[in-house]
Scaffold this motif. Structure first.
Motif, PDB file in Angstrom:
ATOM      1  N   ASN A  21       0.831  -1.213   0.000  1.00  0.00           N
ATOM      2  CA  ASN A  21       0.000   0.000   0.000  1.00  0.00           C
ATOM      3  C   ASN A  21       0.861   1.257   0.000  1.00  0.00           C
ATOM      4  O   ASN A  21       0.554   2.247  -0.684  1.00  0.00           O
ATOM      5  CB  ASN A  21      -0.916   0.008   1.226  1.00  0.00           C
ATOM      6  CG  ASN A  21      -1.994  -1.067   1.151  1.00  0.00           C
ATOM      7  OD1 ASN A  21      -2.264  -1.609   0.081  1.00  0.00           O
ATOM      8  ND2 ASN A  21      -2.591  -1.392   2.293  1.00  0.00           N
ATOM      9  N   THR A  22       1.938   1.216   0.784  1.00  0.00           N
ATOM     10  CA  THR A  22       2.852   2.360   0.835  1.00  0.00           C
ATOM     11  C   THR A  22       3.468   2.619  -0.533  1.00  0.00           C
ATOM     12  O   THR A  22       3.549   3.762  -0.996  1.00  0.00           O
ATOM     13  CB  THR A  22       3.965   2.112   1.866  1.00  0.00           C
ATOM     14  OG1 THR A  22       3.377   1.887   3.156  1.00  0.00           O
ATOM     15  CG2 THR A  22       4.925   3.289   1.938  1.00  0.00           C
ATOM     16  N   PRO A 123       5.428   2.747   9.336  1.00  0.00           N
ATOM     17  CA  PRO A 123       4.280   3.444   8.741  1.00  0.00           C
ATOM     18  C   PRO A 123       4.080   4.825   9.356  1.00  0.00           C
ATOM     19  O   PRO A 123       3.676   5.764   8.681  1.00  0.00           O
ATOM     20  CB  PRO A 123       3.098   2.526   9.062  1.00  0.00           C
ATOM     21  CG  PRO A 123       3.694   1.193   9.366  1.00  0.00           C
ATOM     22  CD  PRO A 123       5.049   1.458   9.941  1.00  0.00           C
ATOM     23  N   THR A 124       4.383   4.931  10.661  1.00  0.00           N
ATOM     24  CA  THR A 124       4.360   6.229  11.347  1.00  0.00           C
ATOM     25  C   THR A 124       5.620   6.309  12.199  1.00  0.00           C
ATOM     26  O   THR A 124       6.217   5.282  12.531  1.00  0.00           O
ATOM     27  CB  THR A 124       3.124   6.366  12.258  1.00  0.00           C
ATOM     28  OG1 THR A 124       3.241   5.417  13.337  1.00  0.00           O
ATOM     29  CG2 THR A 124       1.846   6.105  11.481  1.00  0.00           C
ATOM     30  N   PRO A 125       6.041   7.524  12.580  1.00  0.00           N
ATOM     31  CA  PRO A 125       7.265   7.644  13.397  1.00  0.00           C
ATOM     32  C   PRO A 125       7.201   6.846  14.690  1.00  0.00           C
ATOM     33  O   PRO A 125       8.222   6.414  15.212  1.00  0.00           O
ATOM     34  CB  PRO A 125       7.350   9.159  13.667  1.00  0.00           C
ATOM     35  CG  PRO A 125       6.609   9.787  12.539  1.00  0.00           C
ATOM     36  CD  PRO A 125       5.499   8.839  12.199  1.00  0.00           C
ATOM     37  N   GLU A 126       5.990   6.658  15.240  1.00  0.00           N
ATOM     38  CA  GLU A 126       5.860   5.960  16.521  1.00  0.00           C
ATOM     39  C   GLU A 126       5.690   4.455  16.342  1.00  0.00           C
ATOM     40  O   GLU A 126       5.566   3.722  17.319  1.00  0.00           O
ATOM     41  CB  GLU A 126       4.640   6.499  17.301  1.00  0.00           C
ATOM     42  CG  GLU A 126       4.689   7.984  17.624  1.00  0.00           C
ATOM     43  CD  GLU A 126       4.302   8.861  16.435  1.00  0.00           C
ATOM     44  OE1 GLU A 126       3.607   8.362  15.531  1.00  0.00           O
ATOM     45  OE2 GLU A 126       4.716  10.043  16.418  1.00  0.00           O
ATOM     46  N   GLU A 127       5.667   3.974  15.096  1.00  0.00           N
ATOM     47  CA  GLU A 127       5.320   2.578  14.855  1.00  0.00           C
ATOM     48  C   GLU A 127       6.383   1.892  13.995  1.00  0.00           C
ATOM     49  O   GLU A 127       6.228   1.758  12.784  1.00  0.00           O
ATOM     50  CB  GLU A 127       3.960   2.510  14.149  1.00  0.00           C
ATOM     51  CG  GLU A 127       3.427   1.103  13.976  1.00  0.00           C
ATOM     52  CD  GLU A 127       2.127   1.086  13.177  1.00  0.00           C
ATOM     53  OE1 GLU A 127       1.603   0.000  12.950  1.00  0.00           O
ATOM     54  OE2 GLU A 127       1.653   2.171  12.782  1.00  0.00           O
ATOM     55  N   PRO A 128       7.489   1.417  14.603  1.00  0.00           N
ATOM     56  CA  PRO A 128       8.500   0.692  13.821  1.00  0.00           C
ATOM     57  C   PRO A 128       8.007  -0.712  13.469  1.00  0.00           C
ATOM     58  O   PRO A 128       7.928  -1.583  14.320  1.00  0.00           O
ATOM     59  CB  PRO A 128       9.702   0.649  14.762  1.00  0.00           C
ATOM     60  CG  PRO A 128       9.118   0.741  16.135  1.00  0.00           C
ATOM     61  CD  PRO A 128       7.867   1.546  16.019  1.00  0.00           C
TER      62      PRO A 128
END
Length: 690
Positions: A21-22, A123-128
């Motif tokens: 998706n990315t 996907p987000t900075p807080e989600e490795p």
């Protein structure tokens, strides 16, 4: 286990879909950002009026320009970030990750799973979602330790408990198998990877880095790291992973051009040159020692014997005489004679080292010419030459037709004309062409023929050509270097940290002074470079039977030190041929058993036999000029070219040649030839050698 497999398959599907998706979205984001930036530049250009009528107007104009530039920088940075993300996602999609570790922090009640892959993705900075294999947490995976331990991040020690260490066999979004293990030598992922067919490109070992290799890859403290590894222990792979790690670890201050990798030949350079790009890093400077030497001296000089160690001592004590200089001429007229240069040299402070006196002398001579140009530019007769220039001459000198309208403008134009006329002279002075390097070497060493390494080293020292910018130097096949070559490297790159890898038993070149690892340690430490020694004694490439065959030709005390990953295997075959004709017949039969999808080699002691085999059985022969291996099939090459490469199957054509019987290097050559093979080794001898 079924629930575990289903859970991991579901997680893999989620990660793969997120990556897909990315990737699907990122092209649109790139296009939108580029269009927005383009429209902004058009609009901002129209709106930003350049008004310098008053001080206040100046401030307003500069502020508007600064605001516009910041916005453009924002769009450019966003474009770069999007492209980097696209690159990482593209690399991860075929295999999103290869490992998982579950970590319990002291203040947490449950362990947290971390997945490790060839690149990092969030996907987000807080989600490795996937950790880069070079991250501090990933170090715990490679250390193979379950239970209480720690890792270092931002120079802080973080205590942790490792609950699970898990490996995955997978491709795309398909999970094939999972393994929970903490013993590297039994890694199923490692064994499966090693059993894959070889090809014309070395692959990354990111997923299968072993504990002893990881220590070398992540070493950031050693000034010089000396790695002694047996054949097939992954020395070159470790060097490449180490470069990738350093570029990641020091990404804010290190670029690929700050790293030099010296390889044994061009064929080998091309064999390894896709490893770093596959890890998302630009390849460093890669060349052979001979190619490096050409950067310091293009002269192909006659003598095969170098004397760098003597020059290192004598050049520092040298006092130049008149014959050590050359006349410098302009349009046939001598501007500086040998005697003139010697006189100016004698006026430089003898308290300075010789290279600094030469630099000072260069400055003096250049200043004299520039002073003459300044004086002559005000001379009426010389200024008259300006008026006599044709339009073509003016265009060549000034890039346009000129019409000076004042005395100052005329004088400046005359000066530029004189600078143009003297540019070759000034270049000679700045390049120190007035220094007779050949004569200096002959005088110092009392020789009649000059060696290229001696010439390059003398230029390096006297002309101060040292490259202080280089931060890391990696040297593969270090055992093939001479002491003189090592001294040249240390002098050329005084600020570099060193990684030196090799195998004492693969020293196969005839040199007057074979280099030992103890010699290496000594010469570096004489130059105040502390050496850390590491050994790699696990055989990964070859089967157990082939490893046993080649290790016998190494050091007897080494046999008990060796660990073998691929136990067992097909035993080597030893075949005696009555003559070369029978050898050719048997070679045809031997290669018929090889799989066309595998990469196989017929190794010879010399290029003549390699060419003869090519002519008789029509297999591709590689020469010193060959730049690339085929992806599969059969090649014929001499041992000096085969060193460093690996093949599924190897046939040694002439094991009883004198080349393999040499008192000093014979056993090393057999060791090297046998160890090129991964699955099959066939050893031929010829009773009646031609």
């Amino acid at each position: 286990m079924d629930n575990t497999f289903e859970s991991e398959q579901a997680h893999l599907s989620l990660v793969h879909q997120t990556l897909q998706n990315t990737l699907d979205n990122i092209d649109n984001l790139l296009s939108d950002n580029a269009d927005t930036a383009k429209n902004f530049k058009k609009g901002a250009g129209k709106e930003t009026a350049l008004n310098f009528d008053s001080y206040a107007d100046n401030l307003d104009t500069f502020a508007a320009i600064e605001t516009m530039n910041k916005q453009i920088d924002y769009y450019n940075n966003k474009q770069t970030q999007l492209q980097n993300t696209k690159s990482r996602v593209t690399r991860l999609l075929p295999a999103p990750y290869f490992a998982r570790i579950d970590l319990q922090y002291p203040d947490e009640t449950e362990a947290i799973p971390f997945y490790i892959g060839a690149a990092g993705f969030s996907p987000t900075p807080e989600e490795p979602m996937v950790l880069d294999w070079r991250s501090p947490i990933a170090d715990l995976y490679y250390n193979n330790k379950i239970g209480k331990t720690y890792y270092i991040a931002n120079d802080r020690k973080i205590n942790i408990n490792v609950d699970t260490r898990r490996q995955f066999l997978l491709h795309d979004d398909v999970l094939e198998d999972i393994f929970d293990t903490d013993v590297a030598i039994q890694d199923p992922l490692l064994v499966k990877t090693l059993q894959e067919n070889k090809n014309n490109q070395m692959g990354s070992i990111t997923a299968t880095i072993q504990k002893e290799q990881n220590v070398i890859i992540r070493d950031t403290k050693s000034s010089a790291l000396l790695v002694n590894g047996i054949a097939g222990s992954g020395k070159t792979s470790v060097v490449l992973q180490r470069i990738a790690y350093l570029l990641y670890r020091y990404r804010d201050i290190l670029v690929s051009n700050d790293v030099l990798l010296l390889t044994p030949n061009t064929l080998f350079t091309n064999y390894i040159n896709q490893v770093l790009p596959s890890l998302g890093e630009e390849a460093p400077l890669q060349m052979t020692f001979e190619q490096l030497l050409e950067q310091f001296s293009a002269n192909q000089l006659k003598s095969s014997t170098s004397h760098v160690q003597q020059l290192a001592v004598k050049l520092d004590e040298l006092d130049l005489v008149t014959d050590d200089f050359r006349n410098i001429k302009l349009n046939g007229e001598t501007i500086f004679s040998q005697a003139d240069i010697k006189n100016l040299f004698d006026q430089t402070p003898d308290s300075l080292v010789l290279s600094k006196r030469i630099t000072a002398l260069t400055t003096v001579m250049v200043n004299q010419i520039e002073d003459n140009i300044e004086r002559d530019s005000k001379n009426g007769k010389v200024q008259a030459e300006l008026s006599d220039l044709t339009d073509t001459q003016q265009d060549k000198i000034f890039g346009k037709i000129i019409s000076p309208n004042s005395d100052i403008a005329f004088q400046r134009a005359t000066k530029k004309m004189l600078q143009w006329k003297h540019k070759k002279l000034l270049k000679q002075l700045e390049q120190k062409s007035w220094l007779n390097i050949t004569q200096i070497i002959k005088s110092v060493l009392k020789v009649t023929e000059i060696n290229q390494l001696d010439y390059a080293y003398t230029r390096l020292k006297l002309l101060n050509l040292v490259q202080k910018r280089l931060k890391f130097a990696m040297v593969d096949e270090i055992q093939d270097y001479s002491m003189d070559q090592i001294l040249f490297l240390i002098t050329a790159f005084p600020n570099a940290k060193w990684t030196l890898v090799g195998d004492q038993f693969q020293s196969i070149r005839e040199v007057s002074e074979p280099l030992t690892f103890d010699d290496l340690k000594t010469i570096f430490e004489q130059h105040k470079i502390k050496v850390t020694k590491r050994n790699l004694y696990t055989s990964y490439r070859s089967s157990g039977t082939i490893t046993e065959a080649f290790v016998k030709h190494g050091s007897p005390e080494l046999i008990n030190e060796i660990n073998t990953v691929q136990v067992g295997g097909k035993k080597p075959e030893y075949i005696e041929n009555n003559d070369t004709e029978e050898l050719m017949t048997n070679l045809k039969l031997q290669i018929n058993d090889f799989d066309d999808d595998e990469l196989s080699a017929i190794v010879t002691s010399n290029s003549e036999l390699a060419q003869s085999i090519h002519d008789k059985i029509k297999q591709t022969a590689l020469s010193n000029d060959t730049e690339r291996l085929p992806a599969n099939g059969i090649v014929v090459l001499q041992l000096t070219l085969a060193k460093g490469l690996e093949f599924d199957n190897v046939i040694v054509a002439d094991i009883n040649a004198d080349y393999y019987k040499d008192a000093r290097f014979g056993e090393n050559r057999i060791y090297t030839a046998f160890s090129r093979a991964s699955k099959t080794l066939i050893v031929n001898s010829i009773k009646n050698l031609d």
